[in-house]
Design an enzyme around this catalytic site. Structure first.
Site, PDB file in Angstrom:
ATOM      1  N   LYS A 105       0.781  -1.084   0.022  1.00  0.00           N
ATOM      2  CA  LYS A 105      -0.331   0.020  -0.084  1.00  0.00           C
ATOM      3  C   LYS A 105       0.774   1.471   0.180  1.00  0.00           C
ATOM      4  O   LYS A 105       0.512   2.330  -0.841  1.00  0.00           O
ATOM      5  CB  LYS A 105      -1.023   0.063   1.240  1.00  0.00           C
ATOM      6  CG  LYS A 105      -1.637   1.333   1.476  1.00  0.00           C
ATOM      7  CD  LYS A 105      -2.621   1.614   0.331  1.00  0.00           C
ATOM      8  CE  LYS A 105      -3.449   2.738   0.726  1.00  0.00           C
ATOM      9  NZ  LYS A 105      -3.206   4.038   1.368  1.00  0.00           N
ATOM     10  N   HIS A 114       2.108   1.458  -3.389  1.00  0.00           N
ATOM     11  CA  HIS A 114       0.988   2.100  -4.144  1.00  0.00           C
ATOM     12  C   HIS A 114       0.927   3.818  -4.349  1.00  0.00           C
ATOM     13  O   HIS A 114       0.975   4.428  -5.140  1.00  0.00           O
ATOM     14  CB  HIS A 114      -0.160   1.681  -3.638  1.00  0.00           C
ATOM     15  CG  HIS A 114      -1.425   2.131  -4.261  1.00  0.00           C
ATOM     16  ND1 HIS A 114      -2.004   3.408  -3.634  1.00  0.00           N
ATOM     17  CD2 HIS A 114      -2.484   1.916  -5.162  1.00  0.00           C
ATOM     18  CE1 HIS A 114      -2.944   3.836  -4.128  1.00  0.00           C
ATOM     19  NE2 HIS A 114      -3.433   2.929  -5.183  1.00  0.00           N
ATOM     20  N   GLU A 142       1.457   6.404  -6.770  1.00  0.00           N
ATOM     21  CA  GLU A 142       0.440   7.657  -7.034  1.00  0.00           C
ATOM     22  C   GLU A 142       1.036   9.127  -7.062  1.00  0.00           C
ATOM     23  O   GLU A 142       0.707   9.892  -7.852  1.00  0.00           O
ATOM     24  CB  GLU A 142      -0.582   7.667  -5.824  1.00  0.00           C
ATOM     25  CG  GLU A 142      -1.734   8.619  -5.652  1.00  0.00           C
ATOM     26  CD  GLU A 142      -2.547   8.196  -4.396  1.00  0.00           C
ATOM     27  OE1 GLU A 142      -2.929   6.979  -4.217  1.00  0.00           O
ATOM     28  OE2 GLU A 142      -2.765   9.182  -3.707  1.00  0.00           O
TER      29      GLU A 142
HETATM   30  N1  LIG Z   1      -9.214   9.445   4.637  1.00  0.00           N
HETATM   31  C1  LIG Z   1      -8.863   8.577   3.839  1.00  0.00           C
HETATM   32  O1  LIG Z   1      -8.962   8.751   2.496  1.00  0.00           O
HETATM   33  C2  LIG Z   1      -8.101   7.513   3.887  1.00  0.00           C
HETATM   34  C3  LIG Z   1      -7.751   6.608   2.901  1.00  0.00           C
HETATM   35  C4  LIG Z   1      -7.195   5.458   3.132  1.00  0.00           C
HETATM   36  C5  LIG Z   1      -6.781   5.202   4.415  1.00  0.00           C
HETATM   37  N2  LIG Z   1      -7.073   5.877   5.571  1.00  0.00           N
HETATM   38  C6  LIG Z   1      -6.733   5.708   6.781  1.00  0.00           C
HETATM   39  O2  LIG Z   1      -7.950   5.182   7.539  1.00  0.00           O
HETATM   40  C7  LIG Z   1      -7.692   5.466   8.947  1.00  0.00           C
HETATM   41  C8  LIG Z   1      -8.962   6.096   9.346  1.00  0.00           C
HETATM   42  O3  LIG Z   1      -8.819   7.354   8.460  1.00  0.00           O
HETATM   43  P1  LIG Z   1     -10.344   8.409   8.889  1.00  0.00           P
HETATM   44  O4  LIG Z   1     -10.129   9.626   7.936  1.00  0.00           O
HETATM   45  O5  LIG Z   1     -11.638   7.783   8.776  1.00  0.00           O
HETATM   46  O6  LIG Z   1     -10.067   8.821  10.313  1.00  0.00           O
HETATM   47  P2  LIG Z   1      -8.780   9.736  11.332  1.00  0.00           P
HETATM   48  O7  LIG Z   1      -9.137  11.038  11.122  1.00  0.00           O
HETATM   49  O8  LIG Z   1      -7.380   9.046  10.678  1.00  0.00           O
HETATM   50  O9  LIG Z   1      -9.061   9.116  12.498  1.00  0.00           O
HETATM   51  C9  LIG Z   1     -10.081   9.366  13.329  1.00  0.00           C
HETATM   52  C10 LIG Z   1     -10.824   7.928  14.239  1.00  0.00           C
HETATM   53  O10 LIG Z   1      -9.557   7.765  15.019  1.00  0.00           O
HETATM   54  C11 LIG Z   1     -10.225   7.295  16.148  1.00  0.00           C
HETATM   55  N3  LIG Z   1      -8.994   7.382  17.302  1.00  0.00           N
HETATM   56  C12 LIG Z   1      -7.951   8.320  17.261  1.00  0.00           C
HETATM   57  N4  LIG Z   1      -7.207   7.973  18.393  1.00  0.00           N
HETATM   58  C13 LIG Z   1      -7.984   6.910  19.072  1.00  0.00           C
HETATM   59  C14 LIG Z   1      -7.516   6.310  20.172  1.00  0.00           C
HETATM   60  N5  LIG Z   1      -6.329   6.485  21.104  1.00  0.00           N
HETATM   61  N6  LIG Z   1      -8.445   5.401  20.528  1.00  0.00           N
HETATM   62  C15 LIG Z   1      -9.582   4.872  20.243  1.00  0.00           C
HETATM   63  N7  LIG Z   1      -9.637   5.727  18.838  1.00  0.00           N
HETATM   64  C16 LIG Z   1      -8.950   6.591  18.313  1.00  0.00           C
HETATM   65  C17 LIG Z   1     -11.186   8.557  16.433  1.00  0.00           C
HETATM   66  O11 LIG Z   1     -12.099   8.407  17.583  1.00  0.00           O
HETATM   67  P3  LIG Z   1     -12.769   9.391  18.208  1.00  0.00           P
HETATM   68  O12 LIG Z   1     -14.117   9.546  17.260  1.00  0.00           O
HETATM   69  O13 LIG Z   1     -13.041   8.994  19.598  1.00  0.00           O
HETATM   70  O14 LIG Z   1     -11.922  10.787  18.231  1.00  0.00           O
HETATM   71  C18 LIG Z   1     -11.934   8.536  15.090  1.00  0.00           C
HETATM   72  O15 LIG Z   1     -12.621   7.314  14.992  1.00  0.00           O
HETATM   73  C19 LIG Z   1      -6.475   6.150   8.953  1.00  0.00           C
HETATM   74  O16 LIG Z   1      -5.428   5.426   9.298  1.00  0.00           O
HETATM   75  C20 LIG Z   1      -6.193   6.744   7.538  1.00  0.00           C
HETATM   76  O17 LIG Z   1      -5.018   6.953   7.482  1.00  0.00           O
HETATM   77  C21 LIG Z   1      -7.796   6.990   5.181  1.00  0.00           C
END
Ligand SMILES: NC(=O)c1ccc[n+]([C@@H]2O[C@H](COP(=O)([O-])OP(=O)(O)OC[C@H]3O[C@@H](n4cnc5c(N)ncnc54)[C@H](OP(=O)(O)O)[C@@H]3O)[C@@H](O)[C@H]2O)c1
Length: 487
Positions: free
Chosen positions: A194, A197, A201
């Site tokens: 990934k 990838h 990109e």
């Molecule tokens: N956004 C994209 O396009 C994309 C694409 C591919 C992969 N990803 C990956 O997917 C994952 C999620 O991305 P996202 O954009 O949806 O969210 P995010 O903004 O990266 O993370 C927010 C989430 O993480 C939780 N969180 C943070 N610290 C925590 C802790 N200590 N214990 C429990 N929960 C915790 C938050 O809970 P609370 O609500 O309680 O704060 C919330 O549910 C990330 O690793 C990101 O890199 C994202």
């Protein structure tokens, strides 16, 4: 009132899969899972409001909510399977610790976040010691992909894949009838692939941006006119999601000013770090991913306004015009873009080959090309040609040496050289185009000046050298009588 009470409770063990982390990615992935036949999805988020909001907004999903990790574990049928979608880093470690408290040997924890693959290797090792399985799965496609079908790159053990495979296949994008998911390899292999990838990109996006800039500054075409050129290119060899969205972005006007949107967006590109990881990893593996590196550095260069302002008065070329025949130049740029793209992908697959060798991962590069055909940001027709190349020759030493690509490079190389020369003459930066061409000329060279570098290294550091005409390792007594000694 907790979410359990709010929904009237749910029977133990009713969900076959769970999602922890209900921000945009986790919510969409949970909805995707719930929409597939046979899945019942347990959901948990640290901050309970998010769980409640998801349940309120999507009653059709039939989610099984939990307000504590204990409840979450109780809601899942055994072996339990939980997909973590939280902020990568400390958040992931915190959730793993909580899940380990309530899970049992044989259960599966999947990290679907953007983890750095050495972290995944570390976590897999630590979790395995408890008897729980840990799978780092790269998920590409952004929020839309998470909802409608991403490209998924899972690592982990064969045993985990046996349980997880059908679930992930049910939610992945489908390209030409095949789900865009494959078991990449053990422990960190999925997150490694990934990462590469994302590096590819970066290179693809930078190359497209350079093509746009060259056409705009070289021919004076407007963004809307260049949008039509990209739309046309999207019907040929270059057909891809990134070319398609480039046309959309260039076509977009800004309602407030009436200007093309691209002219009102600040020209400083951001990055979340996966390009840098790809380059750092390539440096330690000794793999020349120059296109990805240039793309990453181009974003860095753009993001130093103070330096750019200080350098703005540095002299440029005397005749900054490309002074070239327009239609021919645009076709040259198309050919140069395709040739440079071949180099970028070839370099990326070279990094996958080297990473697999380093970590003893049995990665099938053809299968990786296939799962990138749908759902992810670099999805493109072109990936079929990559899959074909590896099907014909599984041990291909370098992707660009496969017949389809050598033919394309040979067809494009004269145009490629003209474009790089024109860019240099006109003072238009084209770092990814020109570094790709240099790589091409370097890798195909009969002799490289590396011989001189070895001589210099031996002179100042006694680093020794090998000879072309006999075996052995040699050092010259540079500060003595300069005789050669075998070491
Ligand atoms: N956004 C994209 O396009 C994309 C694409 C591919 C992969 N990803 C990956 O997917 C994952 C999620 O991305 P996202 O954009 O949806 O969210 P995010 O903004 O990266 O993370 C927010 C989430 O993480 C939780 N969180 C943070 N610290 C925590 C802790 N200590 N214990 C429990 N929960 C915790 C938050 O809970 P609370 O609500 O309680 O704060 C919330 O549910 C990330 O690793 C990101 O890199 C994202």
């Amino acid at each position: 009132m907790d979410v359990d009470a709010a929904t009237g409770g749910a029977a133990a063990g009713t969900a076959n899969v769970g999602v922890v982390g209900l921000a945009v990615m986790g919510s969409n992935l949970a909805r995707n899972l719930a929409s597939r036949e046979g899945n019942t999805v347990a959901v948990f988020n640290r901050t309970e409001e998010k769980t409640r909001a998801l349940l309120d907004e999507h009653p059709e999903a039939g989610f099984v909510p939990a307000s504590t990790y204990e409840e979450f574990a109780a809601r899942l049928s055994k072996p339990r399977t939980a997909i973590i979608m939280v902020k990568a880093g400390a958040g992931t470690d915190a959730v793993i610790d909580e899940l380990l408290r309530v899970f049992e040997p044989g259960d599966i924890i999947v990290d679907g976040g953007n983890a750095y693959f050495p972290d995944t290797i570390r976590r897999e090792k630590a979790v395995r010691e408890t008897g729980v399985n840990f799978v780092g799965a790269g998920i590409s496609g952004g929020e839309e992909g998470a909802l409608t079908g991403p490209s998924i790159m899972p690592g982990g053990s064969d045993e985990s894949w046996a349980t997880l495979g059908p679930i992930l296949k049910s939610i992945a994008a489908v390209a030409e009838g095949e789900p865009c998911v494959t078991h990449v390899g053990r422990d960190g292999a999925g997150h490694f692939v990934k990462m590469v990838h994302n590096g590819i990109e970066y290179a693809d996006m930078q190359l497209i941006a350079e093509a746009y800039d060259l056409i705009r500054r070289g021919t004076g075409r407007s963004p809307a006119e260049i949008a039509e050129i990209f739309a046309e290119w999207n019907t040929g060899d270059l057909e891809s999601y990134l070319i398609e969205i480039t046309a959309e972005v260039l076509r977009q006007a800004d309602a407030e000013t009436g200007k093309p949107l691209v002219d009102v967006i600040l020209d400083q590109a951001g990055a979340k770090g996966t390009g840098a990881w790809t380059v750092q990893t390539a440096l330690s593996l000794g793999v020349p991913v120059s296109g990805i590196a240039e793309a990453t550095f181009a974003r860095s260069l753009s993001s130093h306004p103070e330096q750019r302002a200080a350098a703005a008065d540095l002299p440029g070329p005397q005749e900054p015009s490309l002074a070239t025949e327009t239609e021919g130049f645009i076709e040259d740029v198309r050919l140069a873009l395709f040739a440079s793209k071949i180099v970028a992908y070839s370099q990326g697959f070279d990094e996958i080959r080297a990473g697999a060798a380093e970590h003893a991962w049995n990665i099938d590069p053809g299968a990786i090309a296939k799962i990138w055909r749908g759902g992810c940001i670099i999805r493109a027709q072109f990936l079929n040609r990559i899959a074909d190349a590896y099907a014909a020759e599984p041990d291909l030493p370098l992707l660009m040496t496969a017949p389809y690509f050598t033919e394309a490079l040979s067809r494009g190389q004269a145009a490629w050289r003209r474009v790089v020369v024109a860019a240099a003459r006109a003072g238009i930066p084209a770092p990814a185009f020109s570094s790709s061409l240099s790589y091409y000329d370097g890798i195909r060279a009969d002799r490289l000046p590396a011989a001189l570098v070895q001589g210099q290294r031996d002179y100042f550091g006694a680093h020794t050298y090998k000879r072309v005409d006999k075996p052995g390792t040699f050092h010259r007594l540079w500060s003595g009588d300069r005789t050669e000694v075998e070491v």
